[in-house]
Design an enzyme around this catalytic site. Structure first.
Site, mmCIF file in Angstrom:
data_model
loop_
_atom_site.group_PDB
_atom_site.id
_atom_site.type_symbol
_atom_site.label_atom_id
_atom_site.label_comp_id
_atom_site.label_asym_id
_atom_site.label_seq_id
_atom_site.Cartn_x
_atom_site.Cartn_y
_atom_site.Cartn_z
ATOM 1 N N LYS A 119 -13.001 -1.187 5.954
ATOM 2 C CA LYS A 119 -13.507 -2.151 4.967
ATOM 3 C C LYS A 119 -14.475 -3.142 5.598
ATOM 4 C CE LYS A 119 -9.910 -0.364 2.919
ATOM 5 N NZ LYS A 119 -9.551 0.227 1.675
ATOM 6 N N ASP A 168 -0.142 -4.571 9.940
ATOM 7 C CA ASP A 168 -1.188 -3.690 9.454
ATOM 8 C C ASP A 168 -2.365 -4.578 9.061
ATOM 9 O OD1 ASP A 168 -2.763 -1.753 8.449
ATOM 10 O OD2 ASP A 168 -1.505 -1.241 6.742
ATOM 11 N N TRP A 188 0.890 -1.164 0.000
ATOM 12 C CA TRP A 188 0.000 0.000 0.000
ATOM 13 C C TRP A 188 0.930 1.216 0.000
ATOM 14 C CZ3 TRP A 188 -1.673 2.726 4.891
ATOM 15 C CH2 TRP A 188 -2.722 3.614 4.665
#
Ligand SMILES: Cc1ncc(COP(=O)(O)O)c(C=O)c1O
Length: 419
Positions: A261, A225, A144
């Site tokens: 999400k 993460d 990311w």
């Protein structure tokens, strides 16, 4: 004071160069400006339903109603660390309800501005409390893109470890292990807990065990993460296998957790940062000291976190009935994404599109790293009105029964004509 001499350090706005625009946000603007009724948005990393619309989870609607009906609601500040009932539930969600680390009170948790804020808070803590020269932060290549940015912004030196084999479109286990074996002791290793963004390939459970072994031997610090718990396999506990395994092995661990999400709370910015001390006589005091320092960092940056989204998450996480409804919502989302992977692969097979496309169904989570080149991506956008990241990453959630065949035709066309 007398006028400063020319050598006095000063803030010089005139010397600041323009920064590049965020590529994904630019892609969103370009998509919105496109007037074609065939346009397809596969750029944004947000779930879309079968009508290509954002999906408010039914369980989130229920939690919102509960908040709206509560006459005692107000808009007061919440504590610096965030809503206590949210933090404890978020902790249990990622570590497991019977986590030994929670029982031994060696976890501290702070509500953050979603996952990005959690990565940032952890990075800030590490930047402030590591000796100079700072340890390296190793980030997967690719990752990311904001990972590099966040650690770089706090002044920690970033390095990369290989993650993806372009030839096989699979996880580069050997490449990653080589770098972990040779990384300087004390380096911080950023690990995607599940549903790796952008590649969609995760280590197997056995590979995670090998990674843990090497990291333990080489005294490396895991910074997980976790932005997609529940999105990879559809199951919350399976998706937190790696985090739980590292904690069981006695690591001290940093965790950034996002509810963007898995609860569809993107713009509400709901997340948490957890620090888990390793087991030992001083574990509780280490945890308490870290919590006290996190309080100062949080207070200086945002004072205290926002209330509304955390309340929604907290209601869902703490109510057994709503929690089990949420588990079904997660299966709805992950199931639809899996179905779209299958449909896309079938369409490409039907068209005999050159190349192999098994990776579309083998990859996991919201994204697929298609292997399309930047020129093919550009052609998809200019000729076919299909918007996706330049890296060839697509958000599979942007596909649905109405556009998947169109997208496959577009891919087939560019793969045949453009290098
Ligand atoms: C790997 C990863 N980490 C963190 C995030 C943070 O997202 P947010 O700040 O919206 O929770 C994302 C979002 O795309 C991500 O993919």
């Amino acid at each position: 004071m007398n006028g400063a001499s020319d050598s006095t350090p000063r803030f010089n706005p005139k010397g600041i160069p323009a920064a590049p625009k965020d590529p994904l946000y630019s892609l969103v603007s370009a998509y919105e400006a496109d007037e074609s009724d065939q346009k397809v948005d596969l750029g944004v990393g947000a779930y879309r339903d079968e009508n290509a619309q954002p999906w408010i989870l039914p369980v989130v609607r229920k939690a919102t109603e509960i908040i709206n009906q509560d006459t005692k609601q107000n808009h007061e500040y919440i504590p610096i660390a965030g809503l206590p009932e949210f933090n404890s539930a978020a902790q249990s969600l990622i570590l497991g309800v019977d986590s030994i680390a929670i029982k031994e009170k060696r976890v501290c948790s702070f509500q953050t501005i979603s996952g990005t804020g959690a990565v940032h808070l952890g990075a800030l803590l590490m930047a402030k409390f590591t000796p100079r020269p700072s340890p390296f932060v190793f980030i997967s290549s690719p990752s990311w893109p904001i990972h590099d940015q966040v650690f770089d912004t706090v002044g920690l030196p970033v390095r990369h470890y290989p993650y993806f084999r372009k030839d096989t479109k699979t996880f580069d286990f050997d490449g990653m292990m080589d770098v972990l074996k040779s990384a300087p002791k004390g380096s911080i290793i950023v690990l995607h807990a599940c549903a790796h963004n952008p590649t969609g390939v995760d280590p197997t459970d056995d590979e995670w065990k090998e990674i843990a072994k090497v990291m333990q031997a080489n005294e490396l610090f895991p910074f997980f993460d976790c932005a997609y718990q529940g999105f990879a396999t559809g199951y919350l506990s399976q998706d937190s296998f790696a985090v739980r395994y590292f904690v069981q092995q006695g690591f001290q661990v940093a965790i950034a957790q996002s509810f963007a999400k898995n609860l569809g709370l993107y713009g509400q910015r709901v997340g948490a940062f957890h620090f888990v001390a390793g087991p030992g006589a001083d574990a509780q005091s280490i945890t308490d000291n870290i919590a006290s320092q996190l309080s100062i960092l949080q207070r200086s940056e945002i004072s205290s976190p926002p209330i509304f989204g955390a309340k929604i998450a907290s209601i869902v996480l703490n109510d057994p009935q709503l929690f089990s409804e949420w588990e079904k919502d997660l299966l709805t989302m992950s199931g639809r994404i899996k179905k779209m992977r299958k449909c896309l692969k079938e369409e490409l097979d039907r068209l005999h599109t050159p190349g192999t496309w098994d990776h579309i169904v083998n990859q996991i989570g919201m994204f697929s790293f298609t292997g399309l080149t930047p020129s093919q991506v550009l052609e998809l956008r200019e000729k076919w009105h299909v918007y996706m990241a330049e890296t060839g990453r697509i958000s599979v959630a942007g596909l649905n029964d109405r556009n998947v065949a169109y997208f496959a035709r577009a891919v087939d066309d560019v793969v045949r004509r453009v290098l």
